[in-house]
Design an enzyme around this catalytic site. Structure first.
Site, PDB file in Angstrom:
ATOM      1  N   GLU A 123      -5.961 -11.126  -0.965  1.00  0.00           N
ATOM      2  CA  GLU A 123      -6.663 -10.840   0.368  1.00  0.00           C
ATOM      3  C   GLU A 123      -8.190 -10.738   0.153  1.00  0.00           C
ATOM      4  OE1 GLU A 123      -3.181  -7.780   2.018  1.00  0.00           O
ATOM      5  OE2 GLU A 123      -5.426  -7.431   2.481  1.00  0.00           O
ATOM      6  N   GLU A 130       0.800  -1.061  -0.014  1.00  0.00           N
ATOM      7  CA  GLU A 130       0.037   0.047  -0.118  1.00  0.00           C
ATOM      8  C   GLU A 130       0.893   1.202  -0.073  1.00  0.00           C
ATOM      9  OE1 GLU A 130      -3.437  -2.557   2.537  1.00  0.00           O
ATOM     10  OE2 GLU A 130      -2.888  -0.700   3.302  1.00  0.00           O
TER      11      GLU A 130
END
Ligand code: G3I
Length: 324
Positions: free
Chosen positions: A239, A133
Site C-alpha cells: 500500500e 492490522e
C-alpha cells in the site's frame, strides 16, 4: 534516460509486479484512469470494494457489483489481483453496531463470509490479505470484535477457512507501521512465528509502507524483509505512498519523493521482493485527500501520477530502478 516502455513493460520484463489500489467509481467513470491502470500496472488491489462493510449491506445479502467490476477489469487486462481484506476491525458493516451477536454467531458469520468471498473469486483473485492490522501500535493484539469473540485464534481460523476454499491462492497477513525493524514489526514477526508454529497456512506478509511524514529507513526495511523471509514467508509492499508533513514539503519535494521510491524499489530488488503496490493511481485519488484529518496532516501528492494523470519524477525513478 526515460524509457519509452510503460512501467508495466519494464516491470514485467524482470518478473516484477507494480500495482495500484483501485477505486470503483474512478474505474467506472474515467477512461483515462482505466487506460493508465491497464497500461502502467501489472497488479491491482480493490481499495474498498472487497472489504466486509461494502460487501455486506445487510446480514443476509452481498453486494459484489464494485468488486466484480474491478476484478473483471483485472482479468480482462491480465493483471495480478490482490484481494483486500477478508478480516479487519475497520469498515465492518454498519448493522454490526446494532447486532447483539453471541461469540458463536460471530464465528459462524466470519466463516461463512470468508468461504463465500474467497469461493466467488477462486479463479480470479491470486492473493488475499486474509487478516489486516491485527496487531496494535503498542505490539499487543488489537482489541477487535473478532479478537474479543475468538481470541488470537480468529487469525488461525481465517487463514484455514480461506485455504479450505482456495488452496492455490497466496494468503497474506497485512499491516502498517511494521515496514522497518521496530517494536510493532517485532510483534508482527512474533505473531507470524506463532501462526507458523501452529501450522496455519500463511504464505506471506504484506508491508503496507504508508510513508507519511516519517519515512521508514530503507536499510531497516531490508533487514525486516529478510527476517520474515527467513521464516519462509513471501514479502510484498502492499500500500505504498509517500507524503511530507503538511506545510513542510521542501522545494525539491518531488525529487526527494522520487529518490525514496527508488530506494524502496532497490530494497525490493536486493531482497527478492517481487511486488510493490501503490495505494492509488493518481494523486487526486489518494485517500490522504479525504480520510479523517490526514489532509491537514500530510501533503496530498503521494503517488506516481499527478492530478492530471501525468507521470511524476517518482514514476521515472521507479521505472529507471526497474530498468537497471
Ligand atoms: O462509499 C461511501 C459513500 O457511499 C459515502 O457517501 C461516503 C461518505 O461517508 O463514504 C464512502 O465510504 C468511504 C470509503 O473510503 C469509500 O470512499 C468511507 O467513508 C471511508 O472511510 C473509506 O476510507 C478508506 C479507508 O481505508 C477506511 O479505513 C480509504 O478509501 C482507503 O484508502 C483506506 O485504506 C486502508 C487500507 O484498507 C488498510 N491500510 C490503511 C489504508 C489507508 O487508511
Amino acid at each position: 534516460m526515460p524509457s519509452d516502455r510503460t512501467l508495466r513493460e519494464v516491470a514485467e520484463s524482470r518478473g516484477f509486479d507494480v500495482g495500484a489500489a483501485v477505486d470503483a467509481d474512478s474505474l467506472r467513470r474515467d477512461a483515462s484512469y482505466r487506460t493508465r491502470l491497464a497500461e502502467e500496472f501489472s497488479a491491482l488491489t480493490p481499495e474498498n470494494a472487497l472489504k466486509m462493510g461494502p460487501l455486506r449491506p445487510t446480514p443476509d445479502t452481498y453486494d459484489f457489483r464494485d468488486a466484480d467490476a474491478i476484478v473483471n477489469f483485472g482479468r480482462a487486462n491480465d493483471t495480478t489481483v490482490r484481494g483486500h481484506a477478508l478480516v479487519w476491525h475497520n469498515q465492518t458493516p454498519d448493522w454490526f453496531q446494532s447486532w447483539d451477536y453471541t461469540d458463536d454467531q460471530l464465528r459462524t458469520f466470519l466463516r461463512e463470509h470468508v468461504h463465500t468471498v474467497v469461493g466467488r473469486y477462486r479463479r480470479t483473485v491470486d492473493a488475499w490479505d486474509v487478516v489486516n492490522e491485527a496487531v496494535a501500535d503498542d505490539g499487543t493484539m488489537r482489541e477487535t470484535v473478532w479478537y474479543d469473540a475468538m481470541g488470537e485464534a480468529y487469525v488461525d481460523r481465517a487463514f484455514e477457512w480461506a485455504n479450505e476454499v482456495n488452496p492455490d491462492a497466496d494468503l497474506y497477513y497485512n499491516d502498517y507501521g511494521a515496514d522497518a525493524v521496530n517494536g510493532k514489526s517485532d510483534a508482527v514477526y512474533d505473531l507470524l512465528d506463532r501462526l507458523l508454529d501452529r501450522g496455519v497456512p500463511v504464505d506471506g506478509v504484506g508491508l503496507q509502507l504508508h510513508a507519511l511524514g516519517e519515512w521508514p529507513d530503507p536499510a531497516s526495511i531490508a533487514e525486516n524483509v529478510r527476517r520474515f523471509q527467513e521464516l519462509g514467508l513471501d514479502v510484498q509492499i502492499t500500500e505504498m505512498d509517500v507524503a511530507f508533513p503538511a506545510g513542510e514539503a521542501p522545494d525539491d519535494a518531488l525529487e526527494r519523493q522520487a529518490e525514496y521510491y527508488r530506494d524502496v524499489v532497490d530494497v525490493c530488488l536486493e531482497t527478492g521482493v517481487d511486488t510493490l503496490v501503490t495505494w492509488g493511481v493518481r494523486d487526486a485519488d489518494s485517500w490522504l485527500r479525504s480520510f479523517r484529518d490526514f489532509s491537514e496532516r500530510f501533503t496530498g501528492d503521494p503517488l506516481l501520477f499527478d492530478d492530471r494523470n501525468r507521470p511524476k519524477p517518482a514514476y521515472r525513478a521507479v521505472s529507471e530502478a526497474l530498468s537497471e
